[in-house]
Design a protein around this motif. Structure first.
Motif, PDB file in Angstrom:
ATOM      1  N   LYS A  71      61.066  45.569  29.989  1.00 39.79           N
ATOM      2  CA  LYS A  71      59.934  44.982  30.709  1.00 39.79           C
ATOM      3  C   LYS A  71      59.400  45.948  31.758  1.00 39.79           C
ATOM      4  CE  LYS A  71      60.654  40.035  30.254  1.00 39.79           C
ATOM      5  NZ  LYS A  71      60.948  38.801  30.995  1.00 39.79           N
ATOM      6  N   LEU A  74      57.294  48.497  30.072  1.00 43.29           N
ATOM      7  CA  LEU A  74      55.980  47.945  29.714  1.00 43.29           C
ATOM      8  C   LEU A  74      55.079  47.847  30.943  1.00 43.29           C
ATOM      9  CD1 LEU A  74      57.027  45.183  27.180  1.00 43.29           C
ATOM     10  CD2 LEU A  74      55.659  47.201  26.692  1.00 43.29           C
ATOM     11  N   MET A  75      55.679  47.505  32.085  1.00 42.27           N
ATOM     12  CA  MET A  75      54.877  47.397  33.308  1.00 42.27           C
ATOM     13  C   MET A  75      54.344  48.761  33.742  1.00 42.27           C
ATOM     14  SD  MET A  75      54.428  44.340  34.095  1.00 42.27           S
ATOM     15  CE  MET A  75      53.784  44.403  35.760  1.00 42.27           C
ATOM     16  N   TRP A  78      51.567  49.584  31.525  1.00 44.40           N
ATOM     17  CA  TRP A  78      50.427  48.715  31.889  1.00 44.40           C
ATOM     18  C   TRP A  78      49.685  49.270  33.105  1.00 44.40           C
ATOM     19  CZ3 TRP A  78      50.074  45.397  36.335  1.00 44.40           C
ATOM     20  CH2 TRP A  78      49.032  44.464  36.280  1.00 44.40           C
ATOM     21  N   GLU A  85      46.367  49.298  26.957  1.00 41.32           N
ATOM     22  CA  GLU A  85      46.271  48.617  25.665  1.00 41.32           C
ATOM     23  C   GLU A  85      47.596  48.661  24.912  1.00 41.32           C
ATOM     24  OE1 GLU A  85      42.631  48.889  23.060  1.00 41.32           O
ATOM     25  OE2 GLU A  85      42.046  50.198  24.707  1.00 41.32           O
ATOM     26  N   ALA A  87      50.528  48.721  26.276  1.00 43.93           N
ATOM     27  CA  ALA A  87      51.453  47.763  26.897  1.00 43.93           C
ATOM     28  C   ALA A  87      51.257  46.385  26.269  1.00 43.93           C
ATOM     29  CB  ALA A  87      51.218  47.708  28.396  1.00 43.93           C
ATOM     30  N   TYR A  88      49.990  46.017  26.042  1.00 43.20           N
ATOM     31  CA  TYR A  88      49.729  44.711  25.421  1.00 43.20           C
ATOM     32  C   TYR A  88      50.209  44.705  23.969  1.00 43.20           C
ATOM     33  CZ  TYR A  88      46.936  43.398  29.429  1.00 43.20           C
ATOM     34  OH  TYR A  88      46.521  43.092  30.685  1.00 43.20           O
ATOM     35  N   SER A  91      53.936  44.470  23.643  1.00 45.05           N
ATOM     36  CA  SER A  91      54.573  43.262  24.164  1.00 45.05           C
ATOM     37  C   SER A  91      54.211  42.025  23.352  1.00 45.05           C
ATOM     38  CB  SER A  91      54.187  43.062  25.629  1.00 45.05           C
ATOM     39  OG  SER A  91      52.796  42.907  25.724  1.00 45.05           O
TER      40      SER A  91
ATOM     41  N   VAL B 117      40.602  44.708  29.142  1.00 43.76           N
ATOM     42  CA  VAL B 117      41.877  45.408  29.295  1.00 43.76           C
ATOM     43  C   VAL B 117      42.080  45.822  30.747  1.00 43.76           C
ATOM     44  CG1 VAL B 117      43.022  47.590  28.792  1.00 43.76           C
ATOM     45  CG2 VAL B 117      42.223  46.165  26.934  1.00 43.76           C
ATOM     46  N   PRO B 123      51.670  42.391  31.123  1.00 45.62           N
ATOM     47  CA  PRO B 123      51.966  42.050  29.731  1.00 45.62           C
ATOM     48  C   PRO B 123      53.198  41.164  29.580  1.00 45.62           C
ATOM     49  CG  PRO B 123      52.628  44.301  30.192  1.00 45.62           C
ATOM     50  CD  PRO B 123      51.926  43.816  31.410  1.00 45.62           C
ATOM     51  N   VAL B 124      54.110  41.195  30.554  1.00 44.24           N
ATOM     52  CA  VAL B 124      55.344  40.408  30.440  1.00 44.24           C
ATOM     53  C   VAL B 124      55.611  39.680  31.763  1.00 44.24           C
ATOM     54  CG1 VAL B 124      56.551  41.728  28.656  1.00 44.24           C
ATOM     55  CG2 VAL B 124      56.587  42.534  31.014  1.00 44.24           C
ATOM     56  N   ASP B 127      61.530  39.275  35.358  1.00 43.20           N
ATOM     57  CA  ASP B 127      62.879  38.764  35.090  1.00 43.20           C
ATOM     58  C   ASP B 127      63.375  37.919  36.249  1.00 43.20           C
ATOM     59  OD1 ASP B 127      63.533  40.014  32.534  1.00 43.20           O
ATOM     60  OD2 ASP B 127      63.295  41.887  33.622  1.00 43.20           O
TER      61      ASP B 127
END
Lengths: 121, 135
Positions: A71, A74-75, A78, A85, A87-88, A91, B117, B123-124, B127
């Motif tokens: 995660k 991915l952040m 992002w 794009e 990252a999207y 995920s 975008v 995107p997530v 946690d």
């Protein structure tokens, strides 16, 4: 611009190289790099489990959101203008399991990869 | 001066081509605006300005093509030859218009995707949460 704090492992060559690359990228979100388990990291996030942050890349948002491992990757993706794009894409429910597997694999073997790639100090 | 079948063919060709170009440009202008307002987050003056500039470019390219494609290689002698020549020329203009139209749509949709975008959420989900001590 919003801000994310990236807690990275300064003892791994791959992470240092990634850090250098990230600094040069155009961003949509400001990235602040702090070495994990450093005094600065402990001061900023007094309640975070700092042993965990040395195992996996950790990203913390301005409101204290904690993202770990895949995660966190991915952040970071992002945050980059050129790669948001991706990252999207990575995920989506279809690709997230693969993303997790690949990221964990790289993360767990980062010292070996650094050595093989000649990035270790 | 002899104003023959060829000249009439030219006049009809111009009338059809110009009419078609104006119709397509108006459609684009009217329906593209909604897209652009969305792309520019409701900034209507900016959307209108970009919309207008796009339509001007559209007119220039199409009228340019219509002018360049006007000349027939040989003069036509009767109605049948005239209709055949017209059909060929107008067909080409329609294809160019269609191509330009899809190109415009492509630009609109790309601008829109890019904008969505850039303003997209993380995107997530996180946690967990921790306290942040500002330095």
């Amino acid at each position: 611009m919003p801000r994310l704090t990236v807690l990275y492992d300064p003892t791994c060559g791959l992470c240092r190289r990634a850090h250098e690359w990230l600094v040069l990228q155009r961003k949509l979100v400001e990235l602040v790099f702090v070495p994990c388990k450093s005094t600065e990291a402990r001061q900023r996030f007094p309640r975070l489990d700092h042993e965990l942050t040395s195992k996996d890349l950790t990203v913390v948002g301005e409101q204290g959101e904690v993202y770990m491992g895949p995660k966190a990757w991915l952040m970071v993706l992002w945050a980059l203008s050129q790669y948001r794009e991706w990252a999207y894409r990575l995920s989506t429910p279809e690709l997230l399991p693969t993303t997790r597997r690949v990221v964990s694999l790289i993360s767990q073997n980062r010292y070996q990869i650094s050595r093989v790639a000649g990035l270790a100090k | 001066m002899n104003f023959g079948v060829t000249s009439y063919t030219y006049l009809i060709y111009l009338a059809i081509s110009i009419g078609l170009t104006i119709w397509v440009a108006r459609t684009l202008h009217k329906n593209g605006r909604v897209f652009l307002v969305d792309v520019f987050h409701g900034n209507e003056p900016l959307a209108d300005s970009v919309n207008h500039l796009l339509v001007v470019g559209f007119y220039l390219i199409n009228f340019g093509y219509v002018c360049l494609a006007l000349k027939l290689s040989e003069s036509v002698q009767n109605a049948q030859a005239s209709i055949e020549a017209l059909s060929l020329k107008v067909g080409a203009v329609l294809l160019v218009l269609g191509g330009m139209h899809f190109f415009n749509l492509f630009i609109f949709s790309r601008m829109r995707r890019r904008a969505s975008v850039v303003n997209g959420p993380p995107p997530v989900p996180p946690d967990g949460f921790t306290t942040v001590q500002e330095a």
